[in-house]
Design a protein around this motif. Sequence first.
Motif, PDB file in Angstrom:
ATOM      1  N   ALA A 126       1.179  -4.899   6.492  1.00 20.82           N
ATOM      2  CA  ALA A 126       0.429  -4.273   7.580  1.00 20.82           C
ATOM      3  C   ALA A 126       0.240  -2.784   7.335  1.00 20.82           C
ATOM      4  N   ALA A 127       1.212  -2.157   6.664  1.00 23.53           N
ATOM      5  CA  ALA A 127       1.110  -0.729   6.367  1.00 23.53           C
ATOM      6  C   ALA A 127      -0.055  -0.426   5.435  1.00 23.53           C
ATOM      7  N   LYS A 128      -0.516  -1.437   4.712  1.00 25.16           N
ATOM      8  CA  LYS A 128      -1.637  -1.269   3.780  1.00 25.16           C
ATOM      9  C   LYS A 128      -2.964  -1.694   4.389  1.00 25.16           C
ATOM     10  N   ALA A 129      -2.949  -2.129   5.641  1.00 23.48           N
ATOM     11  CA  ALA A 129      -4.069  -2.874   6.197  1.00 23.48           C
ATOM     12  C   ALA A 129      -4.869  -2.122   7.254  1.00 23.48           C
ATOM     13  N   VAL A 130      -6.022  -2.701   7.557  1.00 25.11           N
ATOM     14  CA  VAL A 130      -6.744  -2.355   8.780  1.00 25.11           C
ATOM     15  C   VAL A 130      -6.104  -3.187   9.890  1.00 25.11           C
ATOM     16  N   ARG A 131      -5.533  -2.526  10.882  1.00 20.23           N
ATOM     17  CA  ARG A 131      -4.776  -3.201  11.933  1.00 20.23           C
ATOM     18  C   ARG A 131      -5.562  -3.165  13.250  1.00 20.23           C
TER      19      ARG A 131
END
Length: 464
Positions: free
Chosen positions: A63-68
């Motif tokens: 999630a830290a690498k993602a579009v959330r």
Amino acid sequence: MIKSIHLLMVGAIVLLPYFGIAQSETNDKKPNIIFIYADDLRFDGLGANGNRHIITPMLDHMAAKAVRFNQANVVFSLCSPSRAALLTGRYGSANGVLELGSDLNEGELTVAEYLREAGYHTGMSGKWHLGKEPKTLGFDFSVFFKGNGTYYGRTINDEGDIKKVERHCDLYCAERAVDFIKHAAKKETPFFLFHNTQLPHMNGDLIWDARKETKRKYRVSEMPVAKSRLDDLSGKPEYLKSVRNRSQAKAYGYPDSLAIQKHTLDYYSVITEMDDYLSLLFKTIEELGLNENTYVFFMSDNGWMLGEHGFTSKVLPYQPSTQVPLFVIGPDLKPTDLDHLVVNIDIAPTIMELAGIQLPENLHGESLFPLLKKEPVDWRKSFVYEGLGTYGGALPNLTVINKEFRYIETFENSSLETVIFQEFYDQKKDPLEENNLIGSPGIQAKVVAAKELIEAHINKVLKK
């Protein structure tokens, strides 16, 4: 340049025909797409979504690498309808799935069928909860178990070979999903994988049966307790006092705070195990170097109530039931948090647009592509939650949800002719949805606007 025409309808956005994206015009290799659908995972069921008590290291890392998406919801909070809505991009009243295990209407097409037609190698793994089997709905590869049941000793259909698998069903299917990814990565064609966990859904005995060593990672005393657990439901429909969400909660010991904490520990424990099993997929993607041309979506089919209003389970149109986690990782996507109101019927058009497929005119969802690419777009302000299934004794309801308020109309029966109860909650001042403001003079214009959206939904979706 993306060329698309958008039409606002019924609090949602309907896409008119899409005329192509730059990727297909330049003959670049189409991206691989992996969609992971968890089961009964509430929005705060991830550490990444602000829960300091839960242990989900792999999902937090991804999630830290993602579009959330922090305002993601489902259009009906129940297993089968949620899967049908996601696969078709259409409401359950249109695609035919409003109950557990029911089937898509004749002529309904899934995103897998569109992708296969466009040259994708398609695979499905994990929980399957629709009438027709995966291979009849567009999947070349399928390893699945039907509905819900035991975690261990589960009967699994592995590419037509029916076997009883002694290890955890989610672990087995994650391993087979890895096999699919490894095989598909060797092909010249792009691939699409639809992976479904059973976790954190309860097992067949209605318990969260995590391993003892997993449970030992948590302490009962540290588990949160819903602030609205003692709600007397005075501002809600009378029938909710005896609906399954309430009676089953009492069987679990709710609203006693210790009972809720013990139950929450069990729930968090199976989420931690889900996180561990899903790490197999994420690690495989990295090991094979697929990151540069693969989009990975993670979402849940519905939320889950852990004592809110004294309820358990889902289905009902309240925030812990409808709101779900959603994040997307992919080439050129920058880690960011978005507060746009998105729903699971948006997934099919998004995947099709990523694959360069012309979008059908009958979709109810809106492609997330411009949001992922940070392009300007006039996004929906509201959507209609279609609570028309009968699971657990819930009465039919239609709900307008936006970031400002939640307006619920409960109907006498499925004819939707007589509204027997109205609810209006200020989502900013009353996020716990305890104070029904119906009748208050300051909200009448908003109620009128919401009723117009519901009427439009009935006329343009239900009666179409």
